[in-house]
Design a protein around this motif. Sequence first.
Motif, PDB file in Angstrom:
ATOM      1  N   ALA A 302       0.926  -1.219  -0.045  1.00 44.90           N
ATOM      2  CA  ALA A 302       0.024  -0.167   0.067  1.00 44.90           C
ATOM      3  C   ALA A 302       0.862   1.278   0.023  1.00 44.90           C
ATOM      4  N   MET A 303       1.893   1.282   0.870  1.00 37.25           N
ATOM      5  CA  MET A 303       2.747   2.428   0.839  1.00 37.25           C
ATOM      6  C   MET A 303       3.342   2.504  -0.431  1.00 37.25           C
ATOM      7  N   TYR A 304       4.102   1.544  -1.123  1.00 38.54           N
ATOM      8  CA  TYR A 304       4.485   1.717  -2.488  1.00 38.54           C
ATOM      9  C   TYR A 304       3.444   2.295  -3.473  1.00 38.54           C
ATOM     10  N   ALA A 305       2.270   1.663  -3.507  1.00 38.66           N
ATOM     11  CA  ALA A 305       1.136   2.186  -4.359  1.00 38.66           C
ATOM     12  C   ALA A 305       1.098   3.818  -4.378  1.00 38.66           C
ATOM     13  N   ILE A 306       1.075   4.222  -2.970  1.00 36.94           N
ATOM     14  CA  ILE A 306       0.564   5.588  -2.885  1.00 36.94           C
ATOM     15  C   ILE A 306       1.834   6.342  -3.154  1.00 36.94           C
ATOM     16  N   ARG A 307       3.076   5.847  -2.773  1.00 34.13           N
ATOM     17  CA  ARG A 307       4.100   6.740  -2.991  1.00 34.13           C
ATOM     18  C   ARG A 307       4.634   6.867  -4.535  1.00 34.13           C
ATOM     19  N   TYR A 308       4.379   5.908  -5.208  1.00 35.82           N
ATOM     20  CA  TYR A 308       4.660   5.972  -6.694  1.00 35.82           C
ATOM     21  C   TYR A 308       3.234   5.845  -7.667  1.00 35.82           C
ATOM     22  N   ALA A 309       2.301   6.489  -6.920  1.00 36.83           N
ATOM     23  CA  ALA A 309       0.848   6.544  -7.612  1.00 36.83           C
ATOM     24  C   ALA A 309       1.063   7.082  -8.950  1.00 36.83           C
ATOM     25  N   LYS A 310       1.766   8.256  -9.342  1.00 32.89           N
ATOM     26  CA  LYS A 310       1.918   8.814 -10.522  1.00 32.89           C
ATOM     27  C   LYS A 310       2.421   7.824 -11.485  1.00 32.89           C
ATOM     28  N   GLU A 311       3.240   7.419 -11.249  1.00 33.09           N
ATOM     29  CA  GLU A 311       4.138   6.244 -12.040  1.00 33.09           C
ATOM     30  C   GLU A 311       2.987   5.286 -12.435  1.00 33.09           C
ATOM     31  N   TYR A 312       2.125   5.141 -11.684  1.00 32.82           N
ATOM     32  CA  TYR A 312       1.108   4.106 -12.213  1.00 32.82           C
ATOM     33  C   TYR A 312      -0.186   4.780 -12.885  1.00 32.82           C
ATOM     34  N   GLY A 313      -0.357   6.156 -12.684  1.00 33.56           N
ATOM     35  CA  GLY A 313      -1.573   6.600 -13.233  1.00 33.56           C
ATOM     36  C   GLY A 313      -2.545   6.817 -12.305  1.00 33.56           C
ATOM     37  N   ILE A 314      -2.354   6.584 -11.019  1.00 33.38           N
ATOM     38  CA  ILE A 314      -3.366   6.703  -9.905  1.00 33.38           C
ATOM     39  C   ILE A 314      -3.532   8.171  -9.455  1.00 33.38           C
ATOM     40  N   THR A 315      -4.850   8.367  -9.418  1.00 32.78           N
ATOM     41  CA  THR A 315      -5.165   9.826  -9.214  1.00 32.78           C
ATOM     42  C   THR A 315      -6.172   9.800  -7.981  1.00 32.78           C
ATOM     43  N   PRO A 316      -6.163  10.931  -6.963  1.00 30.53           N
ATOM     44  CA  PRO A 316      -6.962  10.931  -5.876  1.00 30.53           C
ATOM     45  C   PRO A 316      -8.454  10.842  -6.433  1.00 30.53           C
ATOM     46  N   GLU A 317      -9.053  10.014  -5.685  1.00 34.60           N
ATOM     47  CA  GLU A 317     -10.759  10.428  -6.194  1.00 34.60           C
ATOM     48  C   GLU A 317     -11.298  11.324  -4.728  1.00 34.60           C
ATOM     49  N   PRO A 318     -12.299  12.215  -5.347  1.00 35.32           N
ATOM     50  CA  PRO A 318     -12.873  13.239  -4.366  1.00 35.32           C
ATOM     51  C   PRO A 318     -13.771  12.433  -3.276  1.00 35.32           C
ATOM     52  N   VAL A 319     -13.629  12.788  -2.223  1.00 39.95           N
ATOM     53  CA  VAL A 319     -14.522  12.030  -1.026  1.00 39.95           C
ATOM     54  C   VAL A 319     -15.257  13.170  -0.239  1.00 39.95           C
ATOM     55  N   ALA A 320     -15.977  12.651   0.674  1.00 43.85           N
ATOM     56  CA  ALA A 320     -16.939  13.710   1.369  1.00 43.85           C
ATOM     57  C   ALA A 320     -16.442  14.306   2.675  1.00 43.85           C
ATOM     58  N   VAL A 321     -15.122  14.440   2.854  1.00 42.13           N
ATOM     59  CA  VAL A 321     -14.648  14.990   4.066  1.00 42.13           C
ATOM     60  C   VAL A 321     -13.650  16.115   3.884  1.00 42.13           C
ATOM     61  N   PRO A 322     -14.184  17.375   4.375  1.00 39.79           N
ATOM     62  CA  PRO A 322     -13.313  18.525   3.985  1.00 39.79           C
ATOM     63  C   PRO A 322     -11.823  18.382   4.687  1.00 39.79           C
ATOM     64  N   VAL A 323     -11.165  19.018   3.753  1.00 40.82           N
ATOM     65  CA  VAL A 323      -9.629  19.181   4.129  1.00 40.82           C
ATOM     66  C   VAL A 323      -9.389  19.900   5.382  1.00 40.82           C
ATOM     67  N   TYR A 324      -9.914  21.064   5.182  1.00 39.90           N
ATOM     68  CA  TYR A 324      -9.662  22.035   6.134  1.00 39.90           C
ATOM     69  C   TYR A 324     -10.595  22.325   7.452  1.00 39.90           C
ATOM     70  N   VAL A 325     -10.341  22.119   8.730  1.00 39.70           N
ATOM     71  CA  VAL A 325     -11.146  21.873   9.733  1.00 39.70           C
ATOM     72  C   VAL A 325     -10.930  22.667  10.878  1.00 39.70           C
ATOM     73  N   ASP A 326     -11.872  23.269  11.646  1.00 39.99           N
ATOM     74  CA  ASP A 326     -11.415  23.980  12.996  1.00 39.99           C
ATOM     75  C   ASP A 326     -12.124  22.993  13.833  1.00 39.99           C
ATOM     76  N   THR A 327     -11.072  23.346  15.032  1.00 39.89           N
ATOM     77  CA  THR A 327     -11.586  22.712  16.422  1.00 39.89           C
ATOM     78  C   THR A 327     -12.002  23.562  17.731  1.00 39.89           C
ATOM     79  N   PHE A 328     -13.111  23.405  17.923  1.00 39.82           N
ATOM     80  CA  PHE A 328     -13.723  24.212  19.336  1.00 39.82           C
ATOM     81  C   PHE A 328     -13.898  23.253  20.555  1.00 39.82           C
ATOM     82  N   HIS A 329     -13.693  23.938  21.417  1.00 48.12           N
ATOM     83  CA  HIS A 329     -13.919  23.159  22.958  1.00 48.12           C
ATOM     84  C   HIS A 329     -15.213  23.393  23.274  1.00 48.12           C
ATOM     85  N   ILE A 330     -15.907  22.291  23.641  1.00 45.67           N
ATOM     86  CA  ILE A 330     -17.440  22.298  24.223  1.00 45.67           C
ATOM     87  C   ILE A 330     -17.490  22.018  25.587  1.00 45.67           C
TER      88      ILE A 330
END
Length: 471
Positions: A302-330
């Motif tokens: 798995a590490m190899y595939a992600i490290r050399y993803a470009k060499e194999y034409g593997i591209t990120p698929e959009p997912v439903a999690v926002p990348v930028y997140v803020d944290t609040f104490h409740i």
Amino acid sequence: MRMRKTVLIASLALVCLPVLAGPGGNKSRRQLQQENAQLLERIQALEDELAAFKADAAEREALEEAISAENENKVSSAMEGYIPAGTDTLLGQWYMHRQSRIPGREQYNMDSVRFTTDVPDSVLMSRLREMNAFISLPYNETVKNYMILYSEKMPRKMGEMLGLSQYYMPIFEETFRKYDIPLELKYVAIIESMMNPRAESRVGAKGIWQFMYRTALSYGLRIDSYIDERMDPFASADAAARYLRDAYRIFGDWALAISSYNCGSGNVNKAIRRAGGRTDYWSIYEYLPRETRGYVPAMVGAMYAIRYAKEYGITPEPVAVPVYVDTFHIHRNLHLRQVSEVLGIPLDDVRDLNPQYYRDIVPGAGSDEVLRLPFNYSSAFLDVQDSLYTYKTDVFFAAAVQDGRETIDGRPVPTTRASSGSSWVYYKVKSGDNLGKIARKYHCTVKQLKQWNNLKGDMISIGQRLKVGKR
């Protein structure tokens, strides 16, 4: 261990002999006193070394008990597939539709299959050396098979992993840096759960890092009627880092530490004994449980595939999690629907960023809890937080909750980490234990320990089995 202890005791005896022999030759009283003082210093140094050795042995025993816990049960059926929990959110449905199972296990018999590739062995070996120095795995057919499997046989799945990595991997990297362990260990999360925070195995392991119940408690993860931190990406990553660090302290080898994460330290120790005491991964490989044998090579693949993803034409698929997140104490009780409706954030997004609150309630009245929101809603949250807590409280907190001590708007809220109606979890008393220490470890009270075990006083004995909660 016994041999070293015998040597230390023998050394003490030899050091004492000149002292017991008394004065001899023409030495003056002052010379004899100086020699005795020197010998006493040597005796003290040996006694200190012996005490340190005993303390080290006790610490290793405690570490082995902690990291073994229930993990040995994971290999029995946990890796057969995952129950798609939490499918009421977009991310949950995303995982369910993609069958978040250990990739490749459902398609191939990795013990017998032999993949071929157009990439020369020399290139694969060179890439392996560049990316995997901390594990020290040699290039062989097993490792090669998994490298090809992840990079060439499942490009879509690895594209999904690349998409999820944009959110989860920075969390893991920051945590692992804090504990000074190799950042590449973050790829264990792919093999454990395909980075699904709601993954639940058939034997009860949960979350991205697939912690069993008692192991989770041993590493300080909170599990009660409203929170399960095994599903919290931040808290579970912290516990996973400490587990892996402890496993490395025991085995002194990252491949063995990773193996123990899957099958428990007990199974790794059994494999070492069956291999005649040899402690390198490939010497014990055939003695490990079947699922664990492919665990480390799969992580490398798995590490190899992600490290050399470009060499194999593997591209990120959009997912439903926002990348930028803020944290609040409740610090007050809050319902996720209050957050969603007042701020206009889709409820699915709020749930996906806060999967540990599996009842949609943040029980902040009794403790400091965190709420994670998409970064673009931070200002809006700060502007309305005073009115947020009172919005539709009669609707969202209307249902009565039984068998608890804290309350939400006058109603009981269970906060113990032991759920009712389940089997008991037991703890074997060790040297140095007391009820207070055990209560803190298992997040209960001394009073509860006494009630569960019919104890009249505070006295407990080494080897005694105590009920410490329910799974």
